[in-house]
Motif scaffolding. Structure first.
Motif, PDB file in Angstrom:
ATOM      1  N   GLU A   1       8.645  48.985  13.532  1.00 33.17           N
ATOM      2  CA  GLU A   1       9.153  49.551  14.846  1.00 33.17           C
ATOM      3  C   GLU A   1       9.196  48.396  15.508  1.00 33.17           C
ATOM      4  O   GLU A   1       8.037  47.891  15.584  1.00 33.17           O
ATOM      5  CB  GLU A   1       8.938  50.923  14.575  1.00 33.17           C
ATOM      6  N   TYR A   2      10.359  48.269  16.337  1.00 39.58           N
ATOM      7  CA  TYR A   2      10.192  47.241  17.801  1.00 39.58           C
ATOM      8  C   TYR A   2      10.033  48.415  18.459  1.00 39.58           C
ATOM      9  O   TYR A   2      11.339  49.018  19.275  1.00 39.58           O
ATOM     10  CB  TYR A   2      11.334  46.512  17.379  1.00 39.58           C
ATOM     11  N   THR A   3       9.356  48.652  19.990  1.00 41.75           N
ATOM     12  CA  THR A   3       8.999  49.119  20.789  1.00 41.75           C
ATOM     13  C   THR A   3       7.903  49.336  21.590  1.00 41.75           C
ATOM     14  O   THR A   3       6.613  49.179  21.197  1.00 41.75           O
ATOM     15  CB  THR A   3       8.984  50.990  20.476  1.00 41.75           C
ATOM     16  N   SER A   4       8.225  49.281  22.573  1.00 41.19           N
ATOM     17  CA  SER A   4       6.723  49.472  24.235  1.00 41.19           C
ATOM     18  C   SER A   4       6.555  50.570  24.572  1.00 41.19           C
ATOM     19  O   SER A   4       5.547  50.999  25.474  1.00 41.19           O
ATOM     20  CB  SER A   4       6.998  48.243  24.843  1.00 41.19           C
ATOM     21  N   ASN A   5       7.229  51.821  24.040  1.00 39.96           N
ATOM     22  CA  ASN A   5       7.237  52.615  24.123  1.00 39.96           C
ATOM     23  C   ASN A   5       6.507  53.962  23.563  1.00 39.96           C
ATOM     24  O   ASN A   5       6.168  53.675  22.374  1.00 39.96           O
ATOM     25  CB  ASN A   5       8.834  53.812  24.145  1.00 39.96           C
ATOM     26  N   PRO A   6       5.195  54.319  24.304  1.00 37.06           N
ATOM     27  CA  PRO A   6       3.691  54.766  23.432  1.00 37.06           C
ATOM     28  C   PRO A   6       4.377  56.377  22.990  1.00 37.06           C
ATOM     29  O   PRO A   6       3.942  56.110  21.693  1.00 37.06           O
ATOM     30  CB  PRO A   6       2.744  54.595  24.870  1.00 37.06           C
ATOM     31  N   PHE A   7       5.457  56.385  23.807  1.00 36.47           N
ATOM     32  CA  PHE A   7       5.735  57.954  23.343  1.00 36.47           C
ATOM     33  C   PHE A   7       6.480  57.763  21.465  1.00 36.47           C
ATOM     34  O   PHE A   7       6.589  58.551  20.819  1.00 36.47           O
ATOM     35  CB  PHE A   7       6.648  58.776  24.073  1.00 36.47           C
ATOM     36  N   LEU A   8       7.364  57.166  21.863  1.00 42.92           N
ATOM     37  CA  LEU A   8       8.109  56.478  20.259  1.00 42.92           C
ATOM     38  C   LEU A   8       6.938  55.781  19.423  1.00 42.92           C
ATOM     39  O   LEU A   8       6.739  56.551  18.257  1.00 42.92           O
ATOM     40  CB  LEU A   8       9.165  55.360  20.963  1.00 42.92           C
ATOM     41  N   SER A   9       6.024  54.753  19.764  1.00 47.76           N
ATOM     42  CA  SER A   9       5.233  54.840  18.518  1.00 47.76           C
ATOM     43  C   SER A   9       4.050  55.857  18.561  1.00 47.76           C
ATOM     44  O   SER A   9       3.859  55.919  16.964  1.00 47.76           O
ATOM     45  CB  SER A   9       3.970  53.530  19.688  1.00 47.76           C
ATOM     46  N   ILE A  10       4.016  56.523  19.179  1.00 49.03           N
ATOM     47  CA  ILE A  10       3.317  58.064  18.687  1.00 49.03           C
ATOM     48  C   ILE A  10       3.543  58.934  17.400  1.00 49.03           C
ATOM     49  O   ILE A  10       3.736  59.137  16.244  1.00 49.03           O
ATOM     50  CB  ILE A  10       2.465  59.055  19.677  1.00 49.03           C
ATOM     51  N   ARG A  11       5.314  58.811  17.883  1.00 46.83           N
ATOM     52  CA  ARG A  11       6.034  59.186  16.685  1.00 46.83           C
ATOM     53  C   ARG A  11       6.008  58.561  15.464  1.00 46.83           C
ATOM     54  O   ARG A  11       6.251  59.347  14.752  1.00 46.83           O
ATOM     55  CB  ARG A  11       7.416  59.590  17.532  1.00 46.83           C
ATOM     56  N   VAL A  12       6.120  57.206  15.761  1.00 44.44           N
ATOM     57  CA  VAL A  12       6.120  56.095  14.717  1.00 44.44           C
ATOM     58  C   VAL A  12       4.598  57.041  13.418  1.00 44.44           C
ATOM     59  O   VAL A  12       5.054  56.927  12.663  1.00 44.44           O
ATOM     60  CB  VAL A  12       6.564  55.154  14.675  1.00 44.44           C
ATOM     61  N   GLN A  13       3.580  56.747  14.499  1.00 44.03           N
ATOM     62  CA  GLN A  13       2.220  56.827  13.540  1.00 44.03           C
ATOM     63  C   GLN A  13       2.294  58.636  12.654  1.00 44.03           C
ATOM     64  O   GLN A  13       1.560  58.234  11.784  1.00 44.03           O
ATOM     65  CB  GLN A  13       1.390  56.917  15.251  1.00 44.03           C
ATOM     66  N   ASN A  14       2.608  58.874  13.774  1.00 42.65           N
ATOM     67  CA  ASN A  14       2.659  60.522  13.161  1.00 42.65           C
ATOM     68  C   ASN A  14       3.274  60.982  12.125  1.00 42.65           C
ATOM     69  O   ASN A  14       2.830  61.399  10.875  1.00 42.65           O
ATOM     70  CB  ASN A  14       2.767  61.289  14.115  1.00 42.65           C
ATOM     71  N   TYR A  15       4.476  60.035  12.022  1.00 37.62           N
ATOM     72  CA  TYR A  15       4.778  60.245  11.047  1.00 37.62           C
ATOM     73  C   TYR A  15       5.175  59.757   9.828  1.00 37.62           C
ATOM     74  O   TYR A  15       4.488  60.067   8.442  1.00 37.62           O
ATOM     75  CB  TYR A  15       6.730  59.839  10.753  1.00 37.62           C
TER      76      TYR A  15
END
Length: 238
Positions: free
Chosen positions: A206-220
């Motif tokens: 995934e490509y992002t610098s958004n911490p909330f989106l990063s957490i979503r990816v990690q949790n999933y």
């Protein structure tokens, strides 16, 4: 997608993808002995103009690869191309002490969706699997769906899938990263879960610098047992 720099810079990662064509076998062996798993990038569906074999296979190229102007799709129906991949390129990479292949651009079948292209990519992928090494396909959803819908077993052509931009998307015109569109996200999640249930290894890039989106990816990914890498740049943050 692959790395060509100093292996020492990758020491914090357990699993890495490099372009083994540009590394010495002894250096890769030493890196693996330190506990790292090493995949080599191999491009089966397009041809980059910087490759030392470009001139020899330039006559097999098709359209320019959108957003990658130094690259063209290649005619994977060609027995000459298939032989090059399986009899020359893949063996040369295996000789570099790699753990497996990270296979790019099976999506050539998405671009040219006919039976001949499906069979051509399948021939290459079966040959890579026959080496006994792991074979992680980058993208390639149209190919693997076409192959299995025609009665094939995914295990014949891959051991795992890496999917880019499931939760994120790239705005190529602006060079910026955003959250993915719901329709695209739901499609890829269903696609990946289907093969995960069959036993395929699943990876997300995934490509992002958004911490909330990063957490979503990690949790999933943690919930589903997928491996993931999140980058804030197309250069993968390395």
């Amino acid at each position: 997608m692959s790395y060509e720099g100093d292996l020492d810079r990758l020491s914090k990662y357990d699993t890495v993808v490099i372009d083994a064509q540009y590394f010495e076998a002894a250096d890769i062996a030493e890196f693996r002995n330190e506990g790292h798993k090493v995949y080599s990038y191999i491009n089966v569906g397009s041809l980059e103009n910087f490759r030392d074999y470009y001139a020899e296979y330039q006559d097999l190229t098709l359209d320019v690869y959108e957003n990658w102007e130094d690259e063209k799709w290649v005619d994977a129906t060609s027995e000459r191309w298939q032989s090059f991949i399986l009899d020359e390129l893949a063996p040369s990479l295996l000789a570099k002490n790699i753990d497996g292949f990270f296979v790019d651009n099976c999506d050539v079948y998405y671009m040219y969706p006919d039976d001949e292209m499906l069979d051509g990519i399948a021939t290459i992928m079966k040959g890579l699997v026959a080496t006994g090494k792991e074979v992680i396909m980058n993208g390639g959803d149209a190919f693997i769906e076409g192959y299995t819908e025609n009665g094939g077993n995914y295990r014949e052509v891959i051991t795992g899938i890496n999917q880019e931009s499931v939760f994120t998307r790239i705005d190529w015109e602006k060079g910026s990263f955003h959250g993915s569109f719901k329709e695209d996200r739901e499609y890829f999640l269903e696609h990946l879960e289907k093969y995960a249930k069959m036993g395929a290894d699943i990876y997300l890039l995934e490509y992002t610098s958004n911490p909330f989106l990063s957490i979503r990816v990690q949790n999933y990914c943690k919930k589903h047992g997928y491996k993931y890498y999140i980058s804030n740049s197309l250069e993968l943050g390395i």
